[in-house]
Design an enzyme around this catalytic site. Sequence first.
Site, PDB file in Angstrom:
ATOM      1  N   LYS A  96      -1.700 -15.656  -2.498  1.00 25.97           N
ATOM      2  CA  LYS A  96      -0.905 -16.470  -1.571  1.00 25.97           C
ATOM      3  C   LYS A  96      -0.981 -17.909  -2.058  1.00 25.97           C
ATOM      4  CE  LYS A  96      -1.447 -13.567   2.522  1.00 25.97           C
ATOM      5  NZ  LYS A  96      -2.157 -13.387   3.809  1.00 25.97           N
ATOM      6  N   ASP A 139      -3.711  -3.091   5.865  1.00 22.96           N
ATOM      7  CA  ASP A 139      -4.395  -4.395   5.824  1.00 22.96           C
ATOM      8  C   ASP A 139      -5.247  -4.539   7.069  1.00 22.96           C
ATOM      9  OD1 ASP A 139      -5.219  -7.008   5.546  1.00 22.96           O
ATOM     10  OD2 ASP A 139      -3.192  -7.876   5.457  1.00 22.96           O
ATOM     11  N   SER A 161       5.349  -6.160   5.643  1.00 23.46           N
ATOM     12  CA  SER A 161       4.094  -6.074   6.379  1.00 23.46           C
ATOM     13  C   SER A 161       4.459  -5.892   7.843  1.00 23.46           C
ATOM     14  CB  SER A 161       3.300  -7.366   6.174  1.00 23.46           C
ATOM     15  OG  SER A 161       2.155  -7.376   7.001  1.00 23.46           O
ATOM     16  N   LYS A 171      -0.747  -2.989   9.521  1.00 25.03           N
ATOM     17  CA  LYS A 171      -2.003  -3.623   9.918  1.00 25.03           C
ATOM     18  C   LYS A 171      -2.859  -2.576  10.620  1.00 25.03           C
ATOM     19  CE  LYS A 171      -1.119  -7.908   8.689  1.00 25.03           C
ATOM     20  NZ  LYS A 171      -1.978  -8.681   7.782  1.00 25.03           N
ATOM     21  N   LYS A 215       3.464  -1.873   4.382  1.00 22.64           N
ATOM     22  CA  LYS A 215       2.072  -2.212   4.707  1.00 22.64           C
ATOM     23  C   LYS A 215       1.947  -2.239   6.214  1.00 22.64           C
ATOM     24  CE  LYS A 215      -0.182  -6.696   4.703  1.00 22.64           C
ATOM     25  NZ  LYS A 215      -0.475  -7.907   3.879  1.00 22.64           N
ATOM     26  N   GLY A 275       2.269 -12.848   2.150  1.00 23.36           N
ATOM     27  CA  GLY A 275       3.131 -13.675   2.995  1.00 23.36           C
ATOM     28  C   GLY A 275       2.352 -14.263   4.153  1.00 23.36           C
ATOM     29  N   GLU A 319      -6.410  -3.504   2.221  1.00 21.83           N
ATOM     30  CA  GLU A 319      -6.543  -4.942   2.026  1.00 21.83           C
ATOM     31  C   GLU A 319      -7.630  -5.514   2.934  1.00 21.83           C
ATOM     32  OE1 GLU A 319      -2.671  -6.738   2.311  1.00 21.83           O
ATOM     33  OE2 GLU A 319      -3.463  -8.778   2.400  1.00 21.83           O
ATOM     34  N   ASP A 374      -7.704 -10.405  -0.085  1.00 22.45           N
ATOM     35  CA  ASP A 374      -6.776 -11.449   0.356  1.00 22.45           C
ATOM     36  C   ASP A 374      -7.619 -12.671   0.748  1.00 22.45           C
ATOM     37  OD1 ASP A 374      -5.123 -13.105   1.879  1.00 22.45           O
ATOM     38  OD2 ASP A 374      -4.246 -11.540   3.107  1.00 22.45           O
TER      39      ASP A 374
HETATM   40  O1  OSB Z   1      -3.145 -10.791   5.975  1.00 30.08           O
HETATM   41  O2  OSB Z   1      -1.413 -10.708   4.791  1.00 30.08           O
HETATM   42  C1  OSB Z   1      -1.967 -11.081   5.820  1.00 30.08           C
HETATM   43  C2  OSB Z   1       0.525 -12.777   8.150  1.00 30.08           C
HETATM   44  C3  OSB Z   1      -0.249 -13.802   8.649  1.00 30.08           C
HETATM   45  C4  OSB Z   1      -1.567 -13.902   8.262  1.00 30.08           C
HETATM   46  C5  OSB Z   1      -2.100 -12.982   7.359  1.00 30.08           C
HETATM   47  C6  OSB Z   1      -1.328 -11.962   6.842  1.00 30.08           C
HETATM   48  C7  OSB Z   1       0.004 -11.842   7.275  1.00 30.08           C
HETATM   49  C8  OSB Z   1       0.897 -10.782   6.860  1.00 30.08           C
HETATM   50  C9  OSB Z   1       2.360 -11.045   7.016  1.00 30.08           C
HETATM   51  O3  OSB Z   1       0.523  -9.693   6.517  1.00 30.08           O
HETATM   52  C10 OSB Z   1       3.130 -11.101   5.764  1.00 30.08           C
HETATM   53  C11 OSB Z   1       4.519 -11.645   6.038  1.00 30.08           C
HETATM   54  O4  OSB Z   1       5.377 -10.848   6.433  1.00 30.08           O
HETATM   55  O5  OSB Z   1       4.753 -12.854   5.855  1.00 30.08           O
HETATM   56 MG    MG Z   2      -3.790  -9.735   4.253  1.00 26.96          MG
END
Ligand code: OSB
Ligand code: MG
Length: 371
Positions: free
Chosen positions: A262, A188, A135, A163, A161, A290, A213, A238
């Site tokens: 998660k 995401d 991510s 953001k 992925k 994550g 996402e 999510d």
């Molecule tokens: O939306 O998946 C998410 C990190 C913090 C809060 C929300 C998210 C995320 C990530 C990071 O996308 C995933 C990671 O590398 O741990």
């Molecule tokens: Mg997410």
Amino acid sequence: MKIEQIELLEIQMPLVHFFETSFGRTTDRRIVLLRVRADGLTGWGEVTCGEKPFYSYETPGTAWHILSDFLIPWALERDWDSPAALAERFRPVRGHNMARAALENALWDIESQRQGVPLAQLLGGTLEEIPCGVSIGIQNTPEELLEKIRIEVDAGYQRIKVKIRPGWDLKILEAIRSEFPEIRLMADANSAYTLADIEHLKRLGRFDLMMVEQPLGWDDMVDHSRLQRELKTPICLDESIHSAEDARKAIEIGACRIINIKLGRVGGHSAARKLHDLCRAQNVPVWCGGMLESGIGRAHNIAMSTLPGFVLPGDVSGSRRYWSQDIIDPEVTVSAKGTIAAPRKPGLGYVPNLARIEKVTVRKETFENRR
Ligand code: OSB
Ligand code: MG
């Protein structure tokens, strides 16, 4: 299982690189860890909340409160037949899933050591290695993002992925696709859009995304179901999914085609497995999300990701992407084909580095069993 002692620890560690989502930028992490001693064994859990109540309402402060004033005293009041029995005791608490997951998961660590099997095996995991993606947060410039993607693709990660948010979406995806036409790609939004953006979101259809996402409200399913009917791109939920019940409803109304599980958000291994089983029975693919975890939370994620329904690459990646030095030995490493090998040792399969943990601990409280 007789719990002898529970310790709450708060650690602070800077991230190797800032992580930015539509709700803000994180540079330094504050993480609540939990160490449980029971039956002469030691188990670890991690509270996976963010520092601020932006992804969810939980923070290190709310978790410390809920654990020290409610969950820990309850855990010490009697012996437990299984981690699931303890999770059941937590039922009167509404929400605070990340706090309860940390404690339940520490008991899973202990139970797997007691039985002498890897945690993955105790959970019913079958995969010997798990497929990994990364991510990648919002960067200062599109060039920096492309550079980051290049590094992770070259490292072997199986999907990327990124953001997105209004102003950092279509143009960015366009640039990514022109440089990386073939990669498995997803986006995401962390709830950055509303139904008013429906025409805009339809344009995501051009980029051959595996999924988008959580485009809409963090607590919404109804609008997501409206949107999914109009969208070619599969929606993955999510933030909106906190239980198997939530998943059942989301699937029933067509709010998503994929679910990100998660451990913290759903309240621990027992709940995560229920959610996994439900999705598997309904042919809904799941993957492991994550939360910028330390090695402890990461090790729990790896164990969970060996369940057979985790067919898509998750956000569980190598320690070095987050930390100059992780708090477990060995650190989590990813193979050249983008996989993490499931550990074969009993328990988590990674050893907490006590000296390193001590060094980054800023707050500690110990609860003894006086029964
Ligand atoms: O939306 O998946 C998410 C990190 C913090 C809060 C929300 C998210 C995320 C990530 C990071 O996308 C995933 C990671 O590398 O741990
Ligand atoms: Mg997410």
